[in-house]
Design a protein around this motif. Structure first.
Motif, PDB file in Angstrom:
ATOM      1  N   VAL A 165       0.828  -1.207   0.000  1.00 49.94           N
ATOM      2  CA  VAL A 165       0.000   0.000   0.000  1.00 49.94           C
ATOM      3  C   VAL A 165       0.862   1.256   0.000  1.00 49.94           C
ATOM      4  CG1 VAL A 165      -1.746   1.293   1.273  1.00 49.94           C
ATOM      5  CG2 VAL A 165      -1.869  -1.210   1.193  1.00 49.94           C
ATOM      6  N   GLY A 225      -2.109  -3.403   4.498  1.00 50.86           N
ATOM      7  CA  GLY A 225      -0.970  -3.850   3.710  1.00 50.86           C
ATOM      8  C   GLY A 225       0.015  -4.688   4.506  1.00 50.86           C
ATOM      9  N   THR A 250       3.276  -0.923   4.232  1.00 49.24           N
ATOM     10  CA  THR A 250       2.527   0.306   3.988  1.00 49.24           C
ATOM     11  C   THR A 250       3.473   1.492   4.075  1.00 49.24           C
ATOM     12  OG1 THR A 250       0.533  -0.664   4.962  1.00 49.24           O
ATOM     13  CG2 THR A 250       0.593   1.729   4.738  1.00 49.24           C
ATOM     14  N   ILE A 254       3.055   3.302  10.023  1.00 50.37           N
ATOM     15  CA  ILE A 254       3.432   2.987   8.652  1.00 50.37           C
ATOM     16  C   ILE A 254       4.921   2.655   8.610  1.00 50.37           C
ATOM     17  CG2 ILE A 254       1.594   4.413   7.674  1.00 50.37           C
ATOM     18  CD1 ILE A 254       3.760   6.499   6.974  1.00 50.37           C
TER      19      ILE A 254
END
Length: 490
Positions: free
Chosen positions: A141, A159, A162, A202
């Motif tokens: 992602v 994801g 990510t 993330i």
């Protein structure tokens, strides 16, 4: 922020020239109001697309991939029922055809013109993504500016890896909604890519032009060719070194740790970050890597990130368990690296559930349905070290060791002083050579005479052993929990 890339611009930037092929069918809306129909017509004219998401396939450096790309110019990238139908159809097709799936959402969230019937589509989209992951297929992602609401809370946050655009507005709550509800502006520095990275939500902040490279490296690890092999290094004699000498050498600040191991012995390193759920501990390094041609999920205790003020905490073990799940889902070997002066002994660690995280790591590792390899690289002090030990195969550096307490702590308990630490270390059989003799360690890698004196050569020697061991594990598959536990029965 730089100018926002359209969906077509991002496709041209990331995929091989001329390789894009659309999977999209014309969207069907059923009976809608005249006002909504007019909004859709204006959106098509503005964006040059027929919906807020484009789906299809292409080549990424010669590798066939499926792609989902948001278009913000179409009603702020919002997701309606027809958009969800398109997304679900594409995800299921990618799963059926065994393709890695690349997603680049950009959206304000649910389409307000459709309301709750659009809102509940998050469930269908999440189910399709999880079925794709459940098939062992990569889902990667790239969050763009902005990604909020129901998109961030569904396909934007599922994801395996990510990453996000620099400076992007990324989060659940739309700032305009917050201001309308509470009469004040939402803090500017919360819903940013950089803040989400700092908090372990993330994996990286990546500029659009760098996306092809990180995707290519990740897919080389996540989708390796079949029948990988690595030559077996010579099994060199390991001289008998006094236990206390080994302990002292393992504490040398010049001794190579996981970062130099990756620098000298690994390739295609894709660092990951945190738990994905708001925690990141600098004492653990998690990455997708290859040793030789053989891929693995890498979990390494990083001495550089462990300090007296910030020793290894329960968050590091929760991060490690994320890596275990990745290995299981993707069918990749898991490599754990033990190098720690000990887990945190503090009120925060107790409140954070340290004992429970050690237990869960042990339970997850011993039952993991992926091949596992553990490397004892240096210090192996206490439960924080043991948490990463259970594996199908265990390799140790010559001066590595494992102990329930530092020898000084054992001496304090038994002798009420620390002067007997060398004696306690010898008596407790903490050395790699002692553990090899009783079957806890399968192979010991020589140091000539000390890894701190030959860091590059040592790391390359260890890397060659790891490549051979990982290739063998890939060929054999994971051992059973009983087999993993049996080595400790003797």
């Amino acid at each position: 922020m730089p100018d926002r890339l359209s969906a077509a611009d991002l496709i041209d930037l990331v995929l091989d020239a001329g390789s894009w092929s659309s999977w999209d069918e014309p969207p069907a809306y059923g009976e809608i109001s005249e006002a909504y129909a007019a909004d859709l017509a204006k959106a098509r004219e503005k964006a040059g697309t027929d919906e807020s998401v484009l789906t299809g396939e292409g080549l990424l450096r010669g590798r066939r991939v499926a792609v989902l790309v948001g278009e913000f110019g179409f009603l702020a990238g919002s997701i309606g029922r027809a958009t969800a139908d398109r997304l679900v159809a594409a995800i299921r097709r990618a799963t059926h055809e065994g393709l890695p799936l690349l997603a680049a959402p950009i959206s304000g969230g649910t389409r307000m013109q459709e309301g709750t019937p659009a809102f509940v589509q998050m469930v269908r989209i999440a189910e399709a993504v999880m079925a794709h992951r459940g098939a062992g297929l990569p889902y990667l992602v790239y969050l763009r500016n902005p990604t909020t609401g129901g998109v961030m809370a569904s396909w934007g946050s599922l994801g395996h890896v990510t990453v996000a655009e620099p400076g992007a507005l990324v989060g659940f709550l739309g700032p305009r909604v917050y201001q309308a509800l509470y009469g004040e502006e939402f803090p500017e520095d919360v819903q940013t890519s950089e803040n989400l990275y700092a908090r372990g939500i993330i994996d990286a902040v990546v500029a659009p032009e760098d996306i092809p490279d990180i995707l290519d490296r990740a897919l080389r690890v996540m989708r390796p060719p079949a029948d990988l092999s690595a030559p077996e290094p010579a099994d060199e004699a390991v001289p008998d070194v006094d236990t206390w000498d080994a302990v002292t050498r393992s504490r040398d600040t010049g001794r190579p740790g996981v970062r130099r191991l990756l620098k000298y012995a690994a390739s295609d390193v894709v660092p990951l970050n945190g738990t994905g759920q708001g925690e990141s501990d600098p004492g653990l390094l998690i990455a997708l890597v290859r040793f030789g041609d053989v891929p693995c999920v890498f979990l390494g205790q990083d001495r550089r990130g462990q300090t007296a003020a910030h020793p290894l905490g329960p968050g590091a073990l929760r991060e490690a368990r994320r890596g275990m799940r990745l290995a299981s889902e993707l069918g990749l070997p898991l490599l754990t690296v033990i190098d720690t002066a000990g887990a945190a002994l503090s009120m925060d660690a107790e409140n954070g559930g340290l004992a429970g995280e050690i237990a869960r790591c042990l339970g997850d590792l011993v039952t993991l349905d992926a091949p596992t390899l553990s490397l004892m690289l240096g210090e192996g002090n206490g439960g924080g070290a043991l948490a990463l030990l259970p594996a199908d195969r265990v390799v140790a550096a010559q001066h590595a060791w494992l102990s329930p307490l530092p020898p000084e702590g054992a001496s304090a308990i038994v002798h009420r002083d620390t002067a007997h630490a060398p004696e306690m270390a010898r008596a407790q059989k903490v050395r790699a050579l002692d553990l090899h003799a009783i079957g806890v360690v399968d192979r010991v890698v020589a140091e000539k005479p000390d890894a701190a004196e030959e860091p590059e050569e040592f790391c390359r020697r260890v890397g060659a052993v790891l490549a051979h061991e990982l290739a063998g594990l890939l060929a054999r598959g994971p051992g059973s929990p009983a087999e993993r536990a049996a080595r400790y029965a003797g």
